[in-house]
Write a protein that holds these residues in place. Structure first.
Motif, PDB file in Angstrom:
ATOM      1  N   TRP A   1       6.276  -0.064   7.861  1.00 22.88           N
ATOM      2  CA  TRP A   1       6.312   1.208   6.862  1.00 22.88           C
ATOM      3  C   TRP A   1       7.772   1.501   6.931  1.00 22.88           C
ATOM      4  CZ3 TRP A   1       2.097   4.835   9.257  1.00 22.88           C
ATOM      5  CH2 TRP A   1       0.731   4.733   8.640  1.00 22.88           C
TER       6      TRP A   1
ATOM      7  N   LYS B   1       7.817   7.065   5.116  1.00 27.13           N
ATOM      8  CA  LYS B   1       6.558   6.996   4.445  1.00 27.13           C
ATOM      9  C   LYS B   1       5.564   8.017   4.682  1.00 27.13           C
ATOM     10  CE  LYS B   1       2.133   4.519   4.026  1.00 27.13           C
ATOM     11  NZ  LYS B   1       1.206   5.045   4.340  1.00 27.13           N
TER      12      LYS B   1
ATOM     13  N   TYR C   1       4.702  -0.775  -2.838  1.00 24.14           N
ATOM     14  CA  TYR C   1       5.152  -1.583  -1.688  1.00 24.14           C
ATOM     15  C   TYR C   1       6.107  -2.891  -2.009  1.00 24.14           C
ATOM     16  CZ  TYR C   1       1.136  -4.292  -2.202  1.00 24.14           C
ATOM     17  OH  TYR C   1      -0.136  -5.000  -2.658  1.00 24.14           O
TER      18      TYR C   1
ATOM     19  N   THR D   1      -0.675   1.290   2.481  1.00 27.48           N
ATOM     20  CA  THR D   1       0.033   2.485   1.688  1.00 27.48           C
ATOM     21  C   THR D   1      -1.237   3.459   1.415  1.00 27.48           C
ATOM     22  OG1 THR D   1      -0.688   2.045  -0.480  1.00 27.48           O
ATOM     23  CG2 THR D   1       1.464   0.953   0.622  1.00 27.48           C
TER      24      THR D   1
ATOM     25  N   LEU E   1       7.261   2.570  -0.080  1.00 24.24           N
ATOM     26  CA  LEU E   1       7.265   2.962   1.081  1.00 24.24           C
ATOM     27  C   LEU E   1       6.932   1.999   2.369  1.00 24.24           C
ATOM     28  CD1 LEU E   1       5.969   6.565   0.082  1.00 24.24           C
ATOM     29  CD2 LEU E   1       8.327   5.905   0.442  1.00 24.24           C
ATOM     30  N   ALA E   2       6.495   0.802   1.989  1.00 29.03           N
ATOM     31  CA  ALA E   2       6.141  -0.081   2.960  1.00 29.03           C
ATOM     32  C   ALA E   2       6.381  -1.516   2.663  1.00 29.03           C
ATOM     33  CB  ALA E   2       4.632   0.051   3.155  1.00 29.03           C
TER      34      ALA E   2
END
Length: 256
Positions: free
Chosen positions: A97, A101, A121, A156, A198-199
């Motif tokens: 992550w 996140k 992602y 996510t 975000l990942a």
């Protein structure tokens, strides 16, 4: 006012090469009201001892060891049974992550009064090197769109357990995340992502993501087992799935 607790579900199996980085990516979150429940599926390498050592120094990490190898579904459900958070999030033992996140996704949920969201992602290889690929999704994902393509990365997705209850993973051995999101979207009809990456999703050489044949086989099993369609209908659904991959996929997966 204290922020809601997030329960992070992490199954692990022979992940000694990656698990330290995965846990560190959780510890580095700017959102700090979380618990991480790691259930090890009878690893035969040093995964268990690594997790035990880290958990001993961090009370927010809980470690459970299964006596025998039972599959990720059992591991996830075991962790889910122990979860205490309002929100349930998922992170496999080889994924990562980005630091904001949880902050960004929980803020999105609370500001819009939503029970479920996900994010874009990026893909990395086993060595953690970028594959220059970001996976995106429709800004308003419908059940029908999800039916033909799993746009939601497992690493996510976050859902509100107060709204849905704890949703147990099905007995299907693979593509359990897709079934989970279908269960959620069947109830709420549509969902929107936090429209940024975000990942990091790690593509390993032996993963179904790296094998097109295995991906098709397990997707077919979802249509047969979860949706309970006969062979003929399942084959028609697979044609729709393949068409989605060929026609729509370039719009949500692109080079960085």
């Amino acid at each position: 006012m204290e922020k809601p607790l997030v329960s992070i579900i992490t199954p692990s199996f022979n992940s000694e090469k990656f698990i330290i980085q995965t846990i560190q990516s959780v510890q580095d979150q700017t959102y700090q009201n979380w618990e991480m429940i790691i259930v090890d599926d009878a690893s035969t390498d040093k995964t268990s001892s690594i997790i035990k050592e880290i958990a001993a120094g961090d009370k927010k990490i809980r470690f459970i060891q299964l006596d025998k190898n039972s599959g990720t579904g059992i591991a996830r459900n075991t962790a889910l049974n122990e979860a205490k958070g309002k929100y349930i999030a998922f992170l496999d033992a080889d994924d990562l992550w980005k630091p904001q996140k949880l902050d960004k996704q929980i803020d999105y949920l609370t500001q819009h009064n939503l029970p479920f969201t996900f994010s874009f992602y990026e893909c990395i290889n086993e060595e953690g090197e970028s594959l220059n690929k970001r996976v995106e999704a429709p800004k308003n994902l419908s059940y029908v769109q999800l039916f033909f393509c799993n746009y939601v990365g497992n690493l996510t997705g976050i859902y509100d357990a107060d709204y849905f209850g704890k949703i147990a993973v099905t007995s299907i051995r693979k593509r359990q995340d897709w079934v989970l999101w279908l269960t959620i979207l069947k109830k709420i009809k549509s969902a929107g992502p936090v429209a940024e990456s975000l990942a990091y999703y790690r593509i390993r050489k032996n993963s179904i993501s790296a094998s097109k044949f295995d991906l098709l086989k397990h997707n077919f099993a979802v249509y047969r087992t979860f949706h309970r369609y006969n062979v003929a209908v399942s084959l028609i659904c697979m044609i729709g799935f393949l068409a989605t991959q060929l026609i729509i996929k370039p719009h949500y997966s692109k080079k960085l």
